[in-house]
Design a protein around this motif. Structure first.
Motif, mmCIF file in Angstrom:
data_model
loop_
_atom_site.group_PDB
_atom_site.id
_atom_site.type_symbol
_atom_site.label_atom_id
_atom_site.label_comp_id
_atom_site.label_asym_id
_atom_site.label_seq_id
_atom_site.Cartn_x
_atom_site.Cartn_y
_atom_site.Cartn_z
ATOM 1 N N ASN A 54 56.380 63.144 25.121
ATOM 2 C CA ASN A 54 55.400 64.206 25.325
ATOM 3 C C ASN A 54 55.931 65.266 26.278
ATOM 4 O O ASN A 54 56.849 65.019 27.079
ATOM 5 C CB ASN A 54 54.107 63.624 25.907
ATOM 6 N N CYS A 55 55.353 66.435 26.201
ATOM 7 C CA CYS A 55 55.669 67.502 27.149
ATOM 8 C C CYS A 55 54.380 67.796 27.927
ATOM 9 O O CYS A 55 53.619 68.700 27.573
ATOM 10 C CB CYS A 55 56.180 68.748 26.432
ATOM 11 N N CYS A 104 56.268 70.065 21.204
ATOM 12 C CA CYS A 104 56.950 70.686 22.348
ATOM 13 C C CYS A 104 58.048 71.624 21.858
ATOM 14 O O CYS A 104 58.269 72.702 22.416
ATOM 15 C CB CYS A 104 57.536 69.612 23.257
ATOM 16 N N ASP A 105 58.787 71.182 20.817
ATOM 17 C CA ASP A 105 59.859 72.015 20.281
ATOM 18 C C ASP A 105 59.315 73.245 19.578
ATOM 19 O O ASP A 105 59.937 74.320 19.605
ATOM 20 C CB ASP A 105 60.718 71.204 19.299
ATOM 21 N N SER A 150 59.116 68.273 17.516
ATOM 22 C CA SER A 150 57.798 67.920 18.038
ATOM 23 C C SER A 150 57.004 69.175 18.366
ATOM 24 O O SER A 150 57.503 70.298 18.277
ATOM 25 C CB SER A 150 57.938 67.065 19.291
ATOM 26 N N CYS A 200 49.389 72.649 22.535
ATOM 27 C CA CYS A 200 49.246 71.202 22.426
ATOM 28 C C CYS A 200 47.807 70.754 22.622
ATOM 29 O O CYS A 200 47.496 69.574 22.435
ATOM 30 C CB CYS A 200 50.161 70.503 23.429
#
Length: 920
Positions: A820-821, A727-728, A725, A733
């Protein structure tokens, strides 16, 4: 039962005094199981492994809590220097309890050694060392005496980064109880686990798998990645007849070094073996260093219960427990006898260790890496031998050899025999690892064990019989674990069964021997049926006079229901000795679609009721299902004899004859390596027997023919999915173009070797509770990645399937959920002075925030601004729209995040100061 707990602290010591590395507590029954007045004593041994350099904290005694509210100081009774600055200490003392029960026996000592990485991040020096044992002081009149498991392998081991590490505690139970193993958390005090502890493979992130075999205790770490010292704790639990008794906690230590070395290799011919008491177990064990480690020597050792018997113990020769040039071979030899019989296997641990650290100069350790492997040896009771039968009109007498091989054994005590019977034979080959007869189709005739004798042999008379039946018998010897000399048994042990012996009572009825499909067709099918006539002496033709009429009946399907049968032929003769047909061809029947059952009955003297009860037999019915490049066959029959083997015959596509393919013992076969779209035909030839003298054998009967066309109806195996994602990836974002998830997968070609893959179907759900829905399809077996942009952030769950060129779709892959982050960063200053620069108080960075509860207060605690808009957009005015003066303002708030499980409040509220600057 009672469970007494007592937390015990040793005398206070100077902070940072360190020395404890490993340990456990072993408890042995010390009472006399045969003396009712002396059954409450037990002896405990505290075993510790400590540093020798820390002489100022060397313990010549420890304090033990017996678990009944009492404590005692135990003097050290033995110490052994193990090298590497470590020694083994033993503290032994006996104690008399007031009654039977479960007792929590423990000790605690300050402190552990320093810098154990997986204990409080290396701050282990301030954490006490504690182990405990839950011991069951059992009532010997009910359960026999009890001692805890004992451990034979030293709990200090070396490891190298990147090399597989193994350990086995070499546990055994002197009472023959079964053992189970599982990880636990090391203790800082009795029943107080260390709070900041992680398994060694979890320190610094996941560093390979760490497992413990629950049956053998074999521990494998594949593989260490960070050098340092680690501690590992595990339970050794004992069970008797399925009831838990004891729990021993072992706390051990592992030294991981930065070194390039592979552990030695062990060559052992098997992992488990079952032997009959009286047989000798003998095999070679060879230890070698890997080919890359030519300058290393090896040491080979063994431990386990077979070495611990006071008499008839195992040997491991030559007796050299030193480093020698590899390869080094030692011979394990154990002459078993009846005293070794047990329901539980004996585990022997073989340990090969190299001298890497000594020859390489790496680190300060002695020895090297070790490989441990376990061999399971089960000693079973011998089978009864020499079975014979003698039948008359009223009973069957079964007899067998006396003496029985273990009838003079005192522990386990010989109790007698159980007699088992079945109608019809089950001529299985006796397996030395399978004792008793439960689940084999036999019925136990003896509610209690028997030892009746006649004419120097053991005998049993079976008088619950019916004429014409074929009865088959096996005998099982029964032994038991005695409770001292009280004549009581707390555990029964069955032998392996005897060979089968069968007998048929006065055979005064005809018996079917053949139901053989000779032609397969809808209207022109045929079956040959044959039978043997009754025995003239058994029938007693003086009492049962003629005429004699044999009636053959038939039923559709495989059935024994008399109401389903209809007569198809009869044969009458005035005299029993007159010639009569014993075979018939049943013609023009539908053998393609149906099996058929037959029965033959004898009527005498024009009676309307037959002599005895007919025993039906059906045709062998073959069925099958085509699959990808294979046909799966199965078959069944309902017959009074026992089919022992089946020959599979096949006719190839375009062929005109059937050829032998295979012989099997189970009624199923898979024919592989075929060509899809071509027709293959089969039939089965069964070989059976009544296992009775004077009855022909083998009995050969064919099934109908069955033709199948293999087709590709087998889907690929599922792919293995991972998702990366935003986040990864660690990207911004707040940039819309970055809000996608990348799906990567391993194809079935790599997962299971399935080469027939045409593409993949991707499924998505917005949360983990919803059913994933199809969103896209990827063509081509080599396309192994896909980018997806969810409608609401990146939250959702993915799975995918593979499909082949025939449209067969695999089961879903693993499900991967992405959350989500959320990011919400606020500035601490803004300048609402209408210069179009920094005029609004807004987040510096904001991702995946649904709403906020944001409030701003002035220095007097008055609310001046509030909003639920995550963009905030505060222009520096109060709730009335008045411009606020420059100064410091305080904010508090709660963030509501867009998560996989929905909109949830952040676990941590936000707060801080804002410097408002107007320039005035």
């Amino acid at each position: 039962m009672r469970l007494f707990l007592l937390f015990l602290l040793a005398a206070p010591l100077t902070l940072l005094a360190t020395h404890n590395r490993a340990g456990e507590i072993i408890v042995r029954s010390a009472g006399d199981c045969g003396d009712i007045n002396n059954q409450l004593r037990a002896c405990a041994t505290i075993i510790t492994y400590t540093e020798t350099i820390q002489t100022e904290v060397d313990r010549d005694s420890l304090v033990i809590s017996w678990g009944d509210g009492s404590t005692e100081t135990i003097a050290r009774t033995r110490e052994v220097n193990l090298g590497d600055g470590i020694k083994r200490n033993e503290y032994e003392m006996c104690h008399r309890y007031s009654g039977f029960g479960r007792y929590f026996i423990s000790f605690q000592d300050q402190n552990r050694v320093a810098q154990v990485l997986n204990i409080d991040g290396g701050s282990s020096v301030n954490i006490p060392f504690s182990v405990y044992t839950v011991y069951t002081l059992s009532n010997p009149l009910l359960n026999g005496c009890n001692s805890t498991p004992e451990l034979t392998q030293t709990p200090i081991e070396n490891a190298c980064i990147g090399s597989v590490w193994t350990h086995n505690p070499g546990a055994f139970d002197v009472d023959g109880d079964s053992l189970a193993f599982e990880f636990t958390v090391p203790q800082r005090a009795p029943q107080v686990p260390i709070r900041n502890y992680v398994l060694p493979n979890q320190f610094g992130g996941s560093t390979g798998s760490l497992t413990i075999n629950p049956e053998t205790g074999q521990i494998t770490w594949d593989a260490p990645a960070i050098s340092g010292e680690y501690n590992l704790a595990f339970f050794i639990k004992s069970f008797r007849n399925g009831i838990p008794l004891d729990t021993v906690v072992r706390d051990m230590q592992i030294f991981v070094e930065e070194c390039a070395n592979d552990p030695p290799e062990l060559d052992i011919p098997f992992q488990e073996i079952c032997v009959i008491a009286g047989e000798t177990v003998e095999f070679n064990v060879t230890a070698t260093a890997p080919l890359t480690d030519t300058d290393q020597r090896v040491r080979l050792e063994a431990s386990g219960r077979p070495f611990d018997f006071p008499q008839d113990s195992a040997t491991f020769l030559p007796n050299q427990d030193i480093y020698v040039t590899d390869p080094f071979t030692r011979t394990f030899r154990w002459e078993t006898n009846c005293s070794h019989i047990s329901n539980q296997p004996y585990f022997v641990v073989f340990r090969a260790e190299d001298d890497f650290f000594q020859v390489s100069g790496v680190g300060s350790r002695e020895g090297g890496l070790a490989t441990l492997r376990t061999v399971s040896i089960k000693v079973v009771a011998p089978p009864p031998t020499g079975l014979t039968t003698l039948a008359d009109d009223e009973s069957i007498t079964i007899s067998w050899d006396k003496p029985y091989a273990c009838e003079d054994e005192a522990d386990p005590l010989f109790l007698g025999f159980t007699v088992w019977r079945r109608v019809g034979s089950n001529p299985f080959v006796v397996d030395t690892c399978e004792t008793g007869l439960s689940g084999r189709g036999y019925t136990k005739l003896t509610p209690t064990e028997t030892m009746e004798m006649e004419d120097g042999r053991f005998v049993y008379i079976d008088d619950d019989i019916e004429r014409g039946q074929t009865y088959c018998y096996r005998i099982v010897a029964l032994l038991g674990r005695p409770i001292a000399n009280l004549g009581l048994i707390f555990e029964e042990i069955e032998s392996i069964p005897s060979e089968e012996v069968c007998v048929q009572l006065a055979r005064d009825i005809p018996l079917l021997t053949k139901v053989d499909v000779t032609a397969t067709g809808v209207t022109d099918g045929a079956i040959d049926i044959c039978w043997i006539l009754p025995n003239a002496d058994a029938l007693d033709t003086l009492l049962n006079t003629g005429p004699y009429r044999y009636v053959l009946s038939r039923a559709e399907g495989q059935t024994v229901d008399p109401s389903q049968f209809s007569e198809i032929a009869s044969f009458s003769r005035p005299f029993f000795g007159s010639a009569v047909d014993t075979c018939l061809s049943d013609l023009n029947i539908n053998t393609e679609a149906l099996p058929y059952s037959y029965r033959i009955e004898l009527f005498v003297e024009n009676e309307t009721e037959p002599v005895g009860e007919a025993r039906p037999a059906s045709s062998l019915r073959l069925s099958g299902s085509p699959t990808d490049e294979a046909n799966e066959l199965s078959w069944s029959a309902n017959v009074p004899w026992t089919n022992t083997t089946y020959d599979v015959f096949r006719q190839l596509p375009g062929g005109s004859t059937f050829e032998f393919l295979a012989t099997v013992t189970d009624p199923a076969y898979r024919d592989e390596g075929l060509t899809n779209g071509l027709e293959y035909c089969y039939y089965i030839l069964a070989s059976g027997t009544y296992n009775i003298d004077n009855i022909p054998a083998p009995l050969l009967n064919r099934s109908q023919e069955l033709c199948l066309i293999p087709t590709d109806n087998v889907p690929p195996c599922p792919p293995e999915l991972t998702v990366v994602s935003v986040c990864d990836r660690g990207v911004d974002c707040t940039v819309t173009e970055n809000l996608f998830n990348t799906l990567n997968w391993i194809s079935p070609m790599e997962v299971c070797g399935d080469m027939d893959v045409a593409g993949y179907r991707i499924y998505f759900s917005t949360d983990s509770s919803a059913t994933p829905q199809f969103i896209d399809e990827v063509s081509g077996s080599d396309q192994l990645t896909f980018d997806h942009i969810p409608e609401n952030g990146i939250t959702g769950c993915y799975t995918l399937t593979a499909f082949d060129n025939n449209g067969n779709e695999s089961s879903p892959s693993n499900i991967v959920c992405v959350s989500n982050c959320p990011i919400y960063e606020l500035p601490n200053v803004f300048t609402p002075n209408a210069d179009n620069q920094n005029d609004l108080f807004i987040p510096r960075s904001r991702c995946f925030i649904e709403r906020v509860e944001f409030k701003v207060y002035n220095r007097w605690g008055q609310l001046v601004f509030e909003t639920e808009d995550p963009a905030i957009n505060w222009d520096g005015t109060n709730l009335n729209g008045d411009i606020l003066p420059s100064g410091s303002y305080y904010y508090v708030g709660q963030i509501f995040e867009q998560r996989l499980e929905g909109v949830t409040a952040s676990p941590d509220p936000i707060s801080g100061y804002i410097e408002l600057i107007t320039g005035e």
